[in-house]
Design a protein around this motif. Structure first.
Motif, PDB file in Angstrom:
ATOM      1  N   GLU A   1     126.056 -11.935  36.399  1.00 50.50           N
ATOM      2  CA  GLU A   1     126.400 -13.203  35.735  1.00 50.50           C
ATOM      3  C   GLU A   1     125.381 -13.537  34.652  1.00 50.50           C
ATOM      4  O   GLU A   1     125.736 -13.981  33.554  1.00 50.50           O
ATOM      5  CB  GLU A   1     126.485 -14.336  36.777  1.00 50.50           C
ATOM      6  CG  GLU A   1     127.045 -15.614  36.177  1.00 50.50           C
ATOM      7  CD  GLU A   1     127.088 -16.776  37.174  1.00 50.50           C
ATOM      8  OE1 GLU A   1     126.941 -16.543  38.389  1.00 50.50           O
ATOM      9  OE2 GLU A   1     127.256 -17.923  36.692  1.00 50.50           O
ATOM     10  N   ALA A   2     124.110 -13.286  34.959  1.00 49.36           N
ATOM     11  CA  ALA A   2     123.058 -13.570  33.967  1.00 49.36           C
ATOM     12  C   ALA A   2     123.243 -12.693  32.736  1.00 49.36           C
ATOM     13  O   ALA A   2     123.060 -13.142  31.597  1.00 49.36           O
ATOM     14  CB  ALA A   2     121.682 -13.324  34.597  1.00 49.36           C
TER      15      ALA A   2
ATOM     16  N   VAL B   1     126.110 -11.331  31.681  1.00 55.42           N
ATOM     17  CA  VAL B   1     127.338 -11.720  30.975  1.00 55.42           C
ATOM     18  C   VAL B   1     127.098 -12.986  30.156  1.00 55.42           C
ATOM     19  O   VAL B   1     127.471 -13.072  28.986  1.00 55.42           O
ATOM     20  CB  VAL B   1     128.495 -11.949  31.982  1.00 55.42           C
ATOM     21  CG1 VAL B   1     129.684 -12.630  31.312  1.00 55.42           C
ATOM     22  CG2 VAL B   1     128.926 -10.628  32.607  1.00 55.42           C
ATOM     23  N   ARG B   2     126.428 -13.957  30.782  1.00 49.04           N
ATOM     24  CA  ARG B   2     126.290 -15.266  30.129  1.00 49.04           C
ATOM     25  C   ARG B   2     125.047 -15.381  29.254  1.00 49.04           C
ATOM     26  O   ARG B   2     124.915 -16.305  28.461  1.00 49.04           O
ATOM     27  CB  ARG B   2     126.306 -16.371  31.191  1.00 49.04           C
ATOM     28  CG  ARG B   2     127.675 -16.450  31.885  1.00 49.04           C
ATOM     29  CD  ARG B   2     127.732 -17.487  32.975  1.00 49.04           C
ATOM     30  NE  ARG B   2     127.242 -18.771  32.546  1.00 49.04           N
ATOM     31  CZ  ARG B   2     126.884 -19.761  33.357  1.00 49.04           C
ATOM     32  NH1 ARG B   2     126.992 -19.591  34.664  1.00 49.04           N
ATOM     33  NH2 ARG B   2     126.447 -20.897  32.884  1.00 49.04           N
ATOM     34  N   GLY B   3     124.111 -14.470  29.442  1.00 48.99           N
ATOM     35  CA  GLY B   3     122.902 -14.517  28.617  1.00 48.99           C
ATOM     36  C   GLY B   3     122.000 -15.689  28.941  1.00 48.99           C
ATOM     37  O   GLY B   3     121.258 -16.174  28.069  1.00 48.99           O
ATOM     38  N   VAL B   4     122.054 -16.160  30.177  1.00 51.30           N
ATOM     39  CA  VAL B   4     121.190 -17.280  30.592  1.00 51.30           C
ATOM     40  C   VAL B   4     120.573 -16.961  31.957  1.00 51.30           C
ATOM     41  O   VAL B   4     121.038 -16.072  32.669  1.00 51.30           O
ATOM     42  CB  VAL B   4     121.973 -18.611  30.710  1.00 51.30           C
ATOM     43  CG1 VAL B   4     122.473 -19.070  29.354  1.00 51.30           C
ATOM     44  CG2 VAL B   4     123.141 -18.476  31.700  1.00 51.30           C
ATOM     45  N   ARG B   5     119.545 -17.726  32.313  1.00 48.54           N
ATOM     46  CA  ARG B   5     118.951 -17.581  33.644  1.00 48.54           C
ATOM     47  C   ARG B   5     119.935 -18.110  34.695  1.00 48.54           C
ATOM     48  O   ARG B   5     120.533 -19.180  34.510  1.00 48.54           O
ATOM     49  CB  ARG B   5     117.657 -18.389  33.704  1.00 48.54           C
ATOM     50  CG  ARG B   5     116.996 -18.369  35.076  1.00 48.54           C
ATOM     51  CD  ARG B   5     115.939 -19.444  35.158  1.00 48.54           C
ATOM     52  NE  ARG B   5     114.797 -19.136  34.329  1.00 48.54           N
ATOM     53  CZ  ARG B   5     113.647 -18.607  34.787  1.00 48.54           C
ATOM     54  NH1 ARG B   5     113.520 -18.366  36.071  1.00 48.54           N
ATOM     55  NH2 ARG B   5     112.645 -18.362  33.988  1.00 48.54           N
ATOM     56  N   ILE B   6     120.094 -17.365  35.767  1.00 48.32           N
ATOM     57  CA  ILE B   6     121.040 -17.766  36.816  1.00 48.32           C
ATOM     58  C   ILE B   6     120.288 -17.938  38.142  1.00 48.32           C
ATOM     59  O   ILE B   6     119.522 -17.069  38.552  1.00 48.32           O
ATOM     60  CB  ILE B   6     122.149 -16.689  36.994  1.00 48.32           C
ATOM     61  CG1 ILE B   6     123.003 -16.567  35.725  1.00 48.32           C
ATOM     62  CG2 ILE B   6     123.016 -16.976  38.221  1.00 48.32           C
ATOM     63  CD1 ILE B   6     123.855 -17.788  35.409  1.00 48.32           C
ATOM     64  N   ASP B   7     120.517 -19.064  38.795  1.00 45.87           N
ATOM     65  CA  ASP B   7     119.986 -19.262  40.147  1.00 45.87           C
ATOM     66  C   ASP B   7     120.809 -18.415  41.114  1.00 45.87           C
ATOM     67  O   ASP B   7     122.041 -18.375  41.016  1.00 45.87           O
ATOM     68  CB  ASP B   7     120.091 -20.732  40.565  1.00 45.87           C
ATOM     69  CG  ASP B   7     119.145 -21.606  39.752  1.00 45.87           C
ATOM     70  OD1 ASP B   7     118.155 -21.056  39.205  1.00 45.87           O
ATOM     71  OD2 ASP B   7     119.404 -22.819  39.645  1.00 45.87           O
ATOM     72  N   VAL B   8     120.137 -17.745  42.061  1.00 46.08           N
ATOM     73  CA  VAL B   8     120.865 -16.910  43.026  1.00 46.08           C
ATOM     74  C   VAL B   8     121.464 -17.824  44.098  1.00 46.08           C
ATOM     75  O   VAL B   8     120.748 -18.618  44.716  1.00 46.08           O
ATOM     76  CB  VAL B   8     119.934 -15.875  43.688  1.00 46.08           C
ATOM     77  CG1 VAL B   8     120.733 -14.969  44.619  1.00 46.08           C
ATOM     78  CG2 VAL B   8     119.206 -15.042  42.628  1.00 46.08           C
ATOM     79  N   LYS B   9     122.782 -17.678  44.303  1.00 46.24           N
ATOM     80  CA  LYS B   9     123.457 -18.478  45.344  1.00 46.24           C
ATOM     81  C   LYS B   9     123.711 -17.577  46.539  1.00 46.24           C
ATOM     82  O   LYS B   9     124.417 -16.575  46.430  1.00 46.24           O
ATOM     83  CB  LYS B   9     124.782 -19.037  44.798  1.00 46.24           C
ATOM     84  CG  LYS B   9     124.602 -19.990  43.638  1.00 46.24           C
ATOM     85  CD  LYS B   9     125.944 -20.281  42.968  1.00 46.24           C
ATOM     86  CE  LYS B   9     125.790 -20.663  41.505  1.00 46.24           C
ATOM     87  NZ  LYS B   9     125.484 -19.510  40.609  1.00 46.24           N
TER      88      LYS B   9
END
Ligand code: NDP
Length: 333
Positions: A317-318, A320-328
């Motif tokens: 996801e990070a 694809v979106r090019g942003v930092r992603i919190d792990v769920k």
């Protein structure tokens, strides 16, 4: 222990049939989508029964456990059916394509009082255990960073669904990043909080990524850098752990075999670290058998499989979106 194999796969053929038998497990069935392929696999490995009917296989009361090594999109339905039939489950990684599905599998097994394990083999290796021991004993002081080098070349016989089928869970992130997530969690004893990542297709991937690089934030403040690929013939694999008092260099240890080398570097100099060279998959089975007998947990539990998938999904996801992603991590604890 009497096992059934769900999936006439390469991993079953190359490693797991031997590992189960070496741990005194008996393999009584093999299932494939194709009855012909199942029969050929059974003949090749002297397995008494084969077929393509999961319901029929699971109705055999003599089967204690199933090993699921089909393509990733099939794991959910097969694991749920096995649990419903009262079988313990050793499932290949990634457990499923989504966190909800992986969690549902683990929850179902728990509610049924059955053992559910993930076949994360690297944490079963003597080399990774030795590195973990060095960290835990304080030999490198406070851990500052972990670098995971897992860019390899996918051999032609495995270049099927992994490089061209998103529906079957193809791509290097579900295939290898899940392993690296499990390694980081195993070595550092903590779960990544958030990730940044990039991915690409560099020669093999057709509609899926064949290479990924990511950086993970850990609760302790340690930084983790992870690199996975299917297209690197000569890079070699390994990991490095750097601390305030020393560094560990482990080479060729991201493998299916008990090989590689470990070196510890501190102010006292360089030291070669020995490690046990047992079979990784045999150890996974040994721990599974023990867990079924009520002695401890499998080497990698279902929850470990959920968490490694959660990190891999965050990496994708990070990227694809090019942003930092919190792990769920979902609601399974
Ligand atoms: P394979 O591609 O060898 O097998 C996966 C499935 O593909 C098989 O179950 C089989 O389906 C089908 N298949 C096999 N041969 C053929 C054929 N000739 N024609 C059509 N279909 C065929 O996959 P792997 O063994 O590499 O991987 C299986 C699982 O194991 C995956 O989840 C993977 O992520 C995991 N894995 C884990 C490893 C680890 O170290 N933990 C290492 C390697 C893989 P059917 O059963 O219906 O015959």
């Amino acid at each position: 222990m009497r096992w059934a194999l769900i999936g006439a796969s390469t991993i079953a053929r190359q490693y797991m049939v031997g590992a189960i038998r070496a741990q005194h497990g008996e393999i009584s069935h093999v299932l494939s989508a194709s009855a012909e392929r199942a029969r050929a696999f059974a003949d090749e490995h002297r397995i008494p029964r084969s077929g393509n009917d999961l319901k029929e296989l699971l109705s055999d009361l003599h089967i204690d456990a199933v090993y699921i090594s089909t393509t990733n999109e099939k794991h959910l339905q097969q694991a749920l059916a096995a649990v419903k039939a009262g079988k313990h489950v050793l499932c290949e990684k990634p457990l499923a394509l989504t966190l909800d599905d992986a969690s549902a599998m683990v929850r179902a097994a728990r509610e049924a009082g059955l053992v559910f394990a993930t076949n994360h083999h690297l944490r079963c290796s003597g080399s990774h255990r030795a590195v973990r021991g060095l960290i835990a004993s304080g030999r490198i002081g406070r851990v500052l960073s972990l670098r995971l080098h897992h860019a390899v070349f996918l051999p032609p016989h495995l270049q099927g669904w992994r490089i061209n089928s998103p529906d079957a869970g193809g791509g290097v992130i579900p295939d290898i990043t899940v392993h690296d997530a499990d390694v980081a969690r195993f070595l550092l004893g903590e779960d990544p909080i958030s990730v940044v990542a990039q991915m690409t297709s560099s020669g093999l991937g057709e509609g899926v990524e064949d290479s990924a690089m990511s950086v993970w934030t850990m609760p302790s403040g340690a930084m983790v850098m992870s690199h996975e690929s299917f297209t690197h013939p000569f890079a070699g694999s390994g990991l490095e752990v750097h601390g305030t008092e020393g560094s560990i260099f482990a080479r060729d240890v991201m493998t299916q075999n008990p090989i590689g080398s470990i070196e510890l570097v501190t102010s006292s100099g360089r030291e070669v670290i020995g490690f046990d060279q047992h079979d990784l998959y045999g150890e996974s089975i040994r721990r599974f058998h023990a867990a079924v007998a009520g002695e401890g947990e499998p080497a990698a539990t279902g929850l470990d499989g959920v968490k490694s998938l959660a990190v891999a999904l965050a990496v994708r996801e990070a990227a694809v979106r090019g942003v930092r992603i919190d792990v769920k991590y979902g609601d399974v604890r």
